[in-house]
Design an enzyme around this catalytic site. Structure first.
Site, short mmCIF file in Angstrom:
data_model
loop_
_atom_site.label_atom_id
_atom_site.label_comp_id
_atom_site.label_asym_id
_atom_site.label_seq_id
_atom_site.Cartn_x
_atom_site.Cartn_y
_atom_site.Cartn_z
CD GLU A 33 -3.07 -0.63 0.01
OE1 GLU A 33 -3.08 -0.29 -1.19
OE2 GLU A 33 -3.63 -1.64 0.44
CG HIS A 34 -0.16 4.58 0.88
ND1 HIS A 34 -0.86 5.66 0.44
CD2 HIS A 34 -0.99 3.90 1.72
CE1 HIS A 34 -2.06 5.65 0.99
NE2 HIS A 34 -2.16 4.60 1.78
CG ASP A 36 0.38 3.26 -6.43
OD1 ASP A 36 0.49 3.96 -5.40
OD2 ASP A 36 -0.68 3.19 -7.09
N GLY A 120 -16.96 4.33 -3.71
CA GLY A 120 -16.29 4.84 -2.52
C GLY A 120 -16.01 3.79 -1.47
N GLY A 122 -13.47 1.61 -1.56
CA GLY A 122 -12.08 1.18 -1.57
C GLY A 122 -11.77 0.10 -2.60
CB SER A 125 -16.05 2.58 -7.99
OG SER A 125 -15.88 3.63 -7.07
CB SER A 126 -12.58 6.63 -9.24
OG SER A 126 -11.72 6.19 -8.24
CG ASP A 170 -6.23 1.97 -7.46
OD1 ASP A 170 -5.54 1.11 -6.88
OD2 ASP A 170 -6.65 3.00 -6.91
CE1 TYR A 220 -3.28 7.37 -2.33
CE2 TYR A 220 -2.75 9.30 -3.66
CZ TYR A 220 -2.70 7.94 -3.46
OH TYR A 220 -2.06 7.12 -4.38
C1 GLA Z 1 -5.37 4.53 -3.84
C2 GLA Z 1 -4.62 5.02 -5.08
C3 GLA Z 1 -3.52 4.02 -5.50
C4 GLA Z 1 -2.64 3.63 -4.32
C5 GLA Z 1 -3.50 3.26 -3.10
C6 GLA Z 1 -2.65 3.02 -1.88
O1 GLA Z 1 -6.11 3.39 -4.15
O2 GLA Z 1 -5.49 5.22 -6.16
O3 GLA Z 1 -2.77 4.56 -6.55
O4 GLA Z 1 -1.73 4.64 -4.02
O5 GLA Z 1 -4.46 4.24 -2.81
O6 GLA Z 1 -1.84 1.92 -2.07
#
Ligand code: GLA
Length: 384
Positions: A33-34, A36, A120, A122, A125-126, A170, A220
């Site tokens: 997580e985080h 990318d 929304g 997680g 969806s976007s 994503d 974020y």
């Molecule tokens: C969101 C962002 C991704 C990634 C995650 C955390 O989903 O869209 O690019 O940074 O948070 O891993």
């Protein structure tokens, strides 16, 4: 694997001359997580929850859209260069704009879209909305772009047009997913490897906390900014370090003028990068349920060092972590609410959902929802 359009979508589809259909899935992230937007490895997978698009040729020059899940309609000019202010429309407009910037015309067309991907929650969806739009524009109008070009285009649109500084995970996962496989993606080179997710007797279950705190986007953005500051400071001492996902906590601690909270952010990323590597190795060697430990450790890092969790998510995670039939659990996605990802023994899946929902309702007076997920193919054209 061609999927059929779900009846629930067809039932809601208005009359029209719909000739082309696309399925654009959400994603889970097993771990990483985080990383990318910090040059690291991530391990996401596309899932069997998706947005479905129906497309027909349009008249005039505008694009007409119908968002079936929220029953809203919009018409926009694909030549517009400024966001309209309505988020879901801007995701679509932003993709048209990317095609235009590459020199492609956008003939008029109409779309209707909807599905079973919670908005929304997680599950991205976007990214599914952006990726589906990019894929259909490319295929419907016979453009030659490949999936990687579409994914990078989606990320650019989020970053430049919508001012959301996400990484590429994503959109990449949604477009490249493969049934039964997670994607070990190097976010620097964008090379990836498919890793089979075969964990006998265990299933991934998401629990949606139904909360979103402190505007997830601003939290974020803060983390993205902090990472840039941490990297700049570390580079003063170690100019050879080009991104924060390097695995050397000793070097981070040797930068004495790095403030404690920036040090925590960097240490989390360092640990998370190592956990992605261990998780991928264990999965390849068929030690599936042992990855649960890395999920728990990832959560601890996100909670204490990266500080993207919240009390509701910690409550859900802590119940899961200490239950003997749950291999591991962690906050998944951008943070500040959303879902936990849980690796649960098949004999306890129903009991887990019942227990966790009951305790959460008692504590927070909120109805959590459970979302069992299967790892599915990425974006695809489907038959009506
Ligand atoms: C969101 C962002 C991704 C990634 C995650 C955390 O989903 O869209 O690019 O940074 O948070 O891993």
């Amino acid at each position: 694997m061609a999927t059929a359009l779900p009846q629930s979508f067809l039932d809601r589809l208005p009359e029209g001359n719909w000739t082309f259909f696309v399925r654009s899935p959400g994603r889970i992230n097993i771990i990483g997580e985080h990383l990318d937007y910090n040059g690291g490895y991530v391990l996401p997978a596309a899932i069997d929850r998706a947005i479905y698009f129906a497309v027909e040729k349009g008249e005039g020059t505008n694009i007409r859209c119908h968002a079936l899940d929220i029953d809203e309609r919009a018409t926009f000019d694909p030549l517009a260069d400024q966001p309209t202010g309505k988020r879901w429309v801007d995701y679509l407009l932003g993709i048209c704009r990317q095609f235009r910037l590459l020199g492609y015309e956008i003939p008029a067309f109409n779309i209707a879209f909807g599905g079973d991907l919670p908005i929304g929650g997680g599950l991205s969806s976007s990214a599914a909305l952006e990726g589906g739009m990019a894929f259909l524009l490319n295929d419907f109008f016979g453009r030659p772009l490949d999936r990687l070009q579409l994914a990078t285009m989606c990320q650019r649109s989020s970053n430049d047009f919508l001012d959301i500084p996400t990484g590429i995970m994503d959109q990449f996962a949604s477009l490249h997913g493969r049934a039964g496989k997670a994607l070990l993606l190097d976010t620097l080179s964008l090379n990836y490897e498919e890793i089979a997710i075969e964990i006998p007797d265990y299933s991934f279950i998401l629990i949606n906390s139904q909360v979103e705190h402190e505007l997830p986007e601003s939290g974020y953005k803060d983390r993205v900014r902090e990472c840039k500051m941490a990297l700049n400071t570390i580079q003063e001492k170690f100019p050879e370090i080009k991104h924060l996902a390097f695995n050397s906590p000793g070097k981070i601690k040797a930068v004495y003028h790095l403030s404690p909270h920036l040090q925590d952010r960097a240490l989390y990323l360092c640990g998370e990068q190592a956990r992605v590597e261990y998780t991928a190795k264990n999965l390849k060697e068929s030690h599936g349920s042992s990855v649960g430990k890395f999920l728990n450790d990832s959560h601890e890092g996100q909670r204490d060092l990266y500080e993207v969790s919240c009390p509701e998510i910690d409550f859900l995670q802590s119940f899961a972590q200490w239950h003997p039939d749950v291999a591991g659990s962690r906050l998944m996605g951008g943070g500040f609410g959303g879902c936990t990802l849980n690796l649960v023994h098949d004999s306890y899946v129903e009991g887990f959902v019942e227990d966790v929902k009951r305790l959460y309702l008692r504590k927070y007076k909120i109805e959590a929802t459970a979302i069992p997920v299967k790892i599915a193919d990425g974006t695809e054209v489907i038959q009506a």
